[in-house]
Enzyme design. Structure first.
Site, mmCIF file in Angstrom:
data_model
loop_
_atom_site.group_PDB
_atom_site.id
_atom_site.type_symbol
_atom_site.label_atom_id
_atom_site.label_comp_id
_atom_site.label_asym_id
_atom_site.label_seq_id
_atom_site.Cartn_x
_atom_site.Cartn_y
_atom_site.Cartn_z
ATOM 1 N N ALA A 171 -11.140 -5.825 -10.218
ATOM 2 C CA ALA A 171 -10.571 -4.826 -11.127
ATOM 3 C C ALA A 171 -9.143 -4.454 -10.741
ATOM 4 O O ALA A 171 -8.425 -3.860 -11.540
ATOM 5 C CB ALA A 171 -11.452 -3.577 -11.115
ATOM 6 N N TYR A 172 -8.701 -4.812 -9.552
ATOM 7 C CA TYR A 172 -7.397 -4.368 -9.062
ATOM 8 C C TYR A 172 -6.258 -4.767 -10.006
ATOM 9 O O TYR A 172 -5.485 -3.931 -10.456
ATOM 10 C CB TYR A 172 -7.142 -4.933 -7.657
ATOM 11 C CG TYR A 172 -5.852 -4.452 -7.051
ATOM 12 C CD1 TYR A 172 -5.791 -3.225 -6.406
ATOM 13 C CD2 TYR A 172 -4.693 -5.218 -7.119
ATOM 14 C CE1 TYR A 172 -4.612 -2.764 -5.857
ATOM 15 C CE2 TYR A 172 -3.506 -4.762 -6.570
ATOM 16 C CZ TYR A 172 -3.470 -3.541 -5.939
ATOM 17 O OH TYR A 172 -2.303 -3.093 -5.408
ATOM 18 N N GLY A 173 -6.164 -6.042 -10.322
ATOM 19 C CA GLY A 173 -5.079 -6.511 -11.189
ATOM 20 C C GLY A 173 -5.165 -5.952 -12.588
ATOM 21 O O GLY A 173 -4.144 -5.588 -13.190
ATOM 22 N N LYS A 229 -3.836 -2.478 -12.629
ATOM 23 C CA LYS A 229 -2.367 -2.438 -12.559
ATOM 24 C C LYS A 229 -1.756 -2.729 -13.922
ATOM 25 O O LYS A 229 -0.769 -2.112 -14.315
ATOM 26 C CB LYS A 229 -1.837 -3.423 -11.511
ATOM 27 C CG LYS A 229 -2.313 -3.131 -10.107
ATOM 28 C CD LYS A 229 -2.040 -1.693 -9.728
ATOM 29 C CE LYS A 229 -2.848 -1.286 -8.531
ATOM 30 N NZ LYS A 229 -3.040 0.146 -8.417
ATOM 31 N N VAL A 268 2.475 -3.475 1.839
ATOM 32 C CA VAL A 268 2.805 -2.498 2.876
ATOM 33 C C VAL A 268 1.673 -2.402 3.892
ATOM 34 O O VAL A 268 0.498 -2.378 3.532
ATOM 35 C CB VAL A 268 3.071 -1.115 2.233
ATOM 36 C CG1 VAL A 268 3.415 -0.087 3.298
ATOM 37 C CG2 VAL A 268 4.185 -1.208 1.201
ATOM 38 N N ARG A 269 2.064 -2.340 5.164
ATOM 39 C CA ARG A 269 1.089 -2.200 6.242
ATOM 40 C C ARG A 269 0.396 -0.832 6.143
ATOM 41 O O ARG A 269 0.974 0.191 6.496
ATOM 42 C CB ARG A 269 1.759 -2.374 7.604
ATOM 43 C CG ARG A 269 2.153 -3.810 7.893
ATOM 44 C CD ARG A 269 2.707 -4.013 9.285
ATOM 45 N NE ARG A 269 3.949 -3.325 9.541
ATOM 46 C CZ ARG A 269 5.164 -3.780 9.212
ATOM 47 N NH1 ARG A 269 5.300 -4.954 8.619
ATOM 48 N NH2 ARG A 269 6.237 -3.091 9.508
ATOM 49 N N THR A 270 -0.792 -0.850 5.605
ATOM 50 C CA THR A 270 -1.620 0.354 5.471
ATOM 51 C C THR A 270 -3.041 -0.032 5.862
ATOM 52 O O THR A 270 -3.329 -1.203 6.140
ATOM 53 C CB THR A 270 -1.627 0.847 4.008
ATOM 54 O OG1 THR A 270 -2.209 -0.182 3.194
ATOM 55 C CG2 THR A 270 -0.240 1.191 3.516
#
Length: 105
Positions: free
Chosen positions: A23-25, A28, A59-61
């Protein structure tokens, strides 16, 4: 489209309709389209408000992990750039912004 994806994902037919398996894309895409719709509404009402959507990059998270290419400070550059546009700016508006540049969508 978002409702169609949700229904298809719940019935496990989303792949048959050409949707990805995450679902991520899709989420977005929904945010980008929603931003464009709100930008148009703000222009029609002649509101002096800019709205954009941005990508901070990888990003490093906790979510991206330690191998991500950007530090949190580097990832914050584009959102901060947009937040600090000068008073009276009229662009970018309703755009997808990455690396402080409008990206064609």
């Amino acid at each position: 489209m978002m409702n169609e994806f949700i229904d298809a994902a719940q019935s496990e037919t989303h792949g048959d309709l050409g949707y990805p398996s995450t679902a991520y894309g899709v989420s977005k895409i929904g945010v980008v389209v929603m931003t464009k719709i709100y930008a148009r509404m703000l222009r029609e009402k002649k509101e002096d408000i800019l709205i954009n959507v941005c990508c901070p990059g990888w990003v490093r998270t906790d979510m991206a992990g330690p191998k991500a290419t950007k530090s949190p400070e580097e990832g914050a550059e584009t959102p901060v750039y947009l937040a600090l546009l000068p008073e009276g700016a009229t662009e970018p508006h309703g755009q997808f912004v990455s690396e402080k540049k409008v990206q064609e969508w």
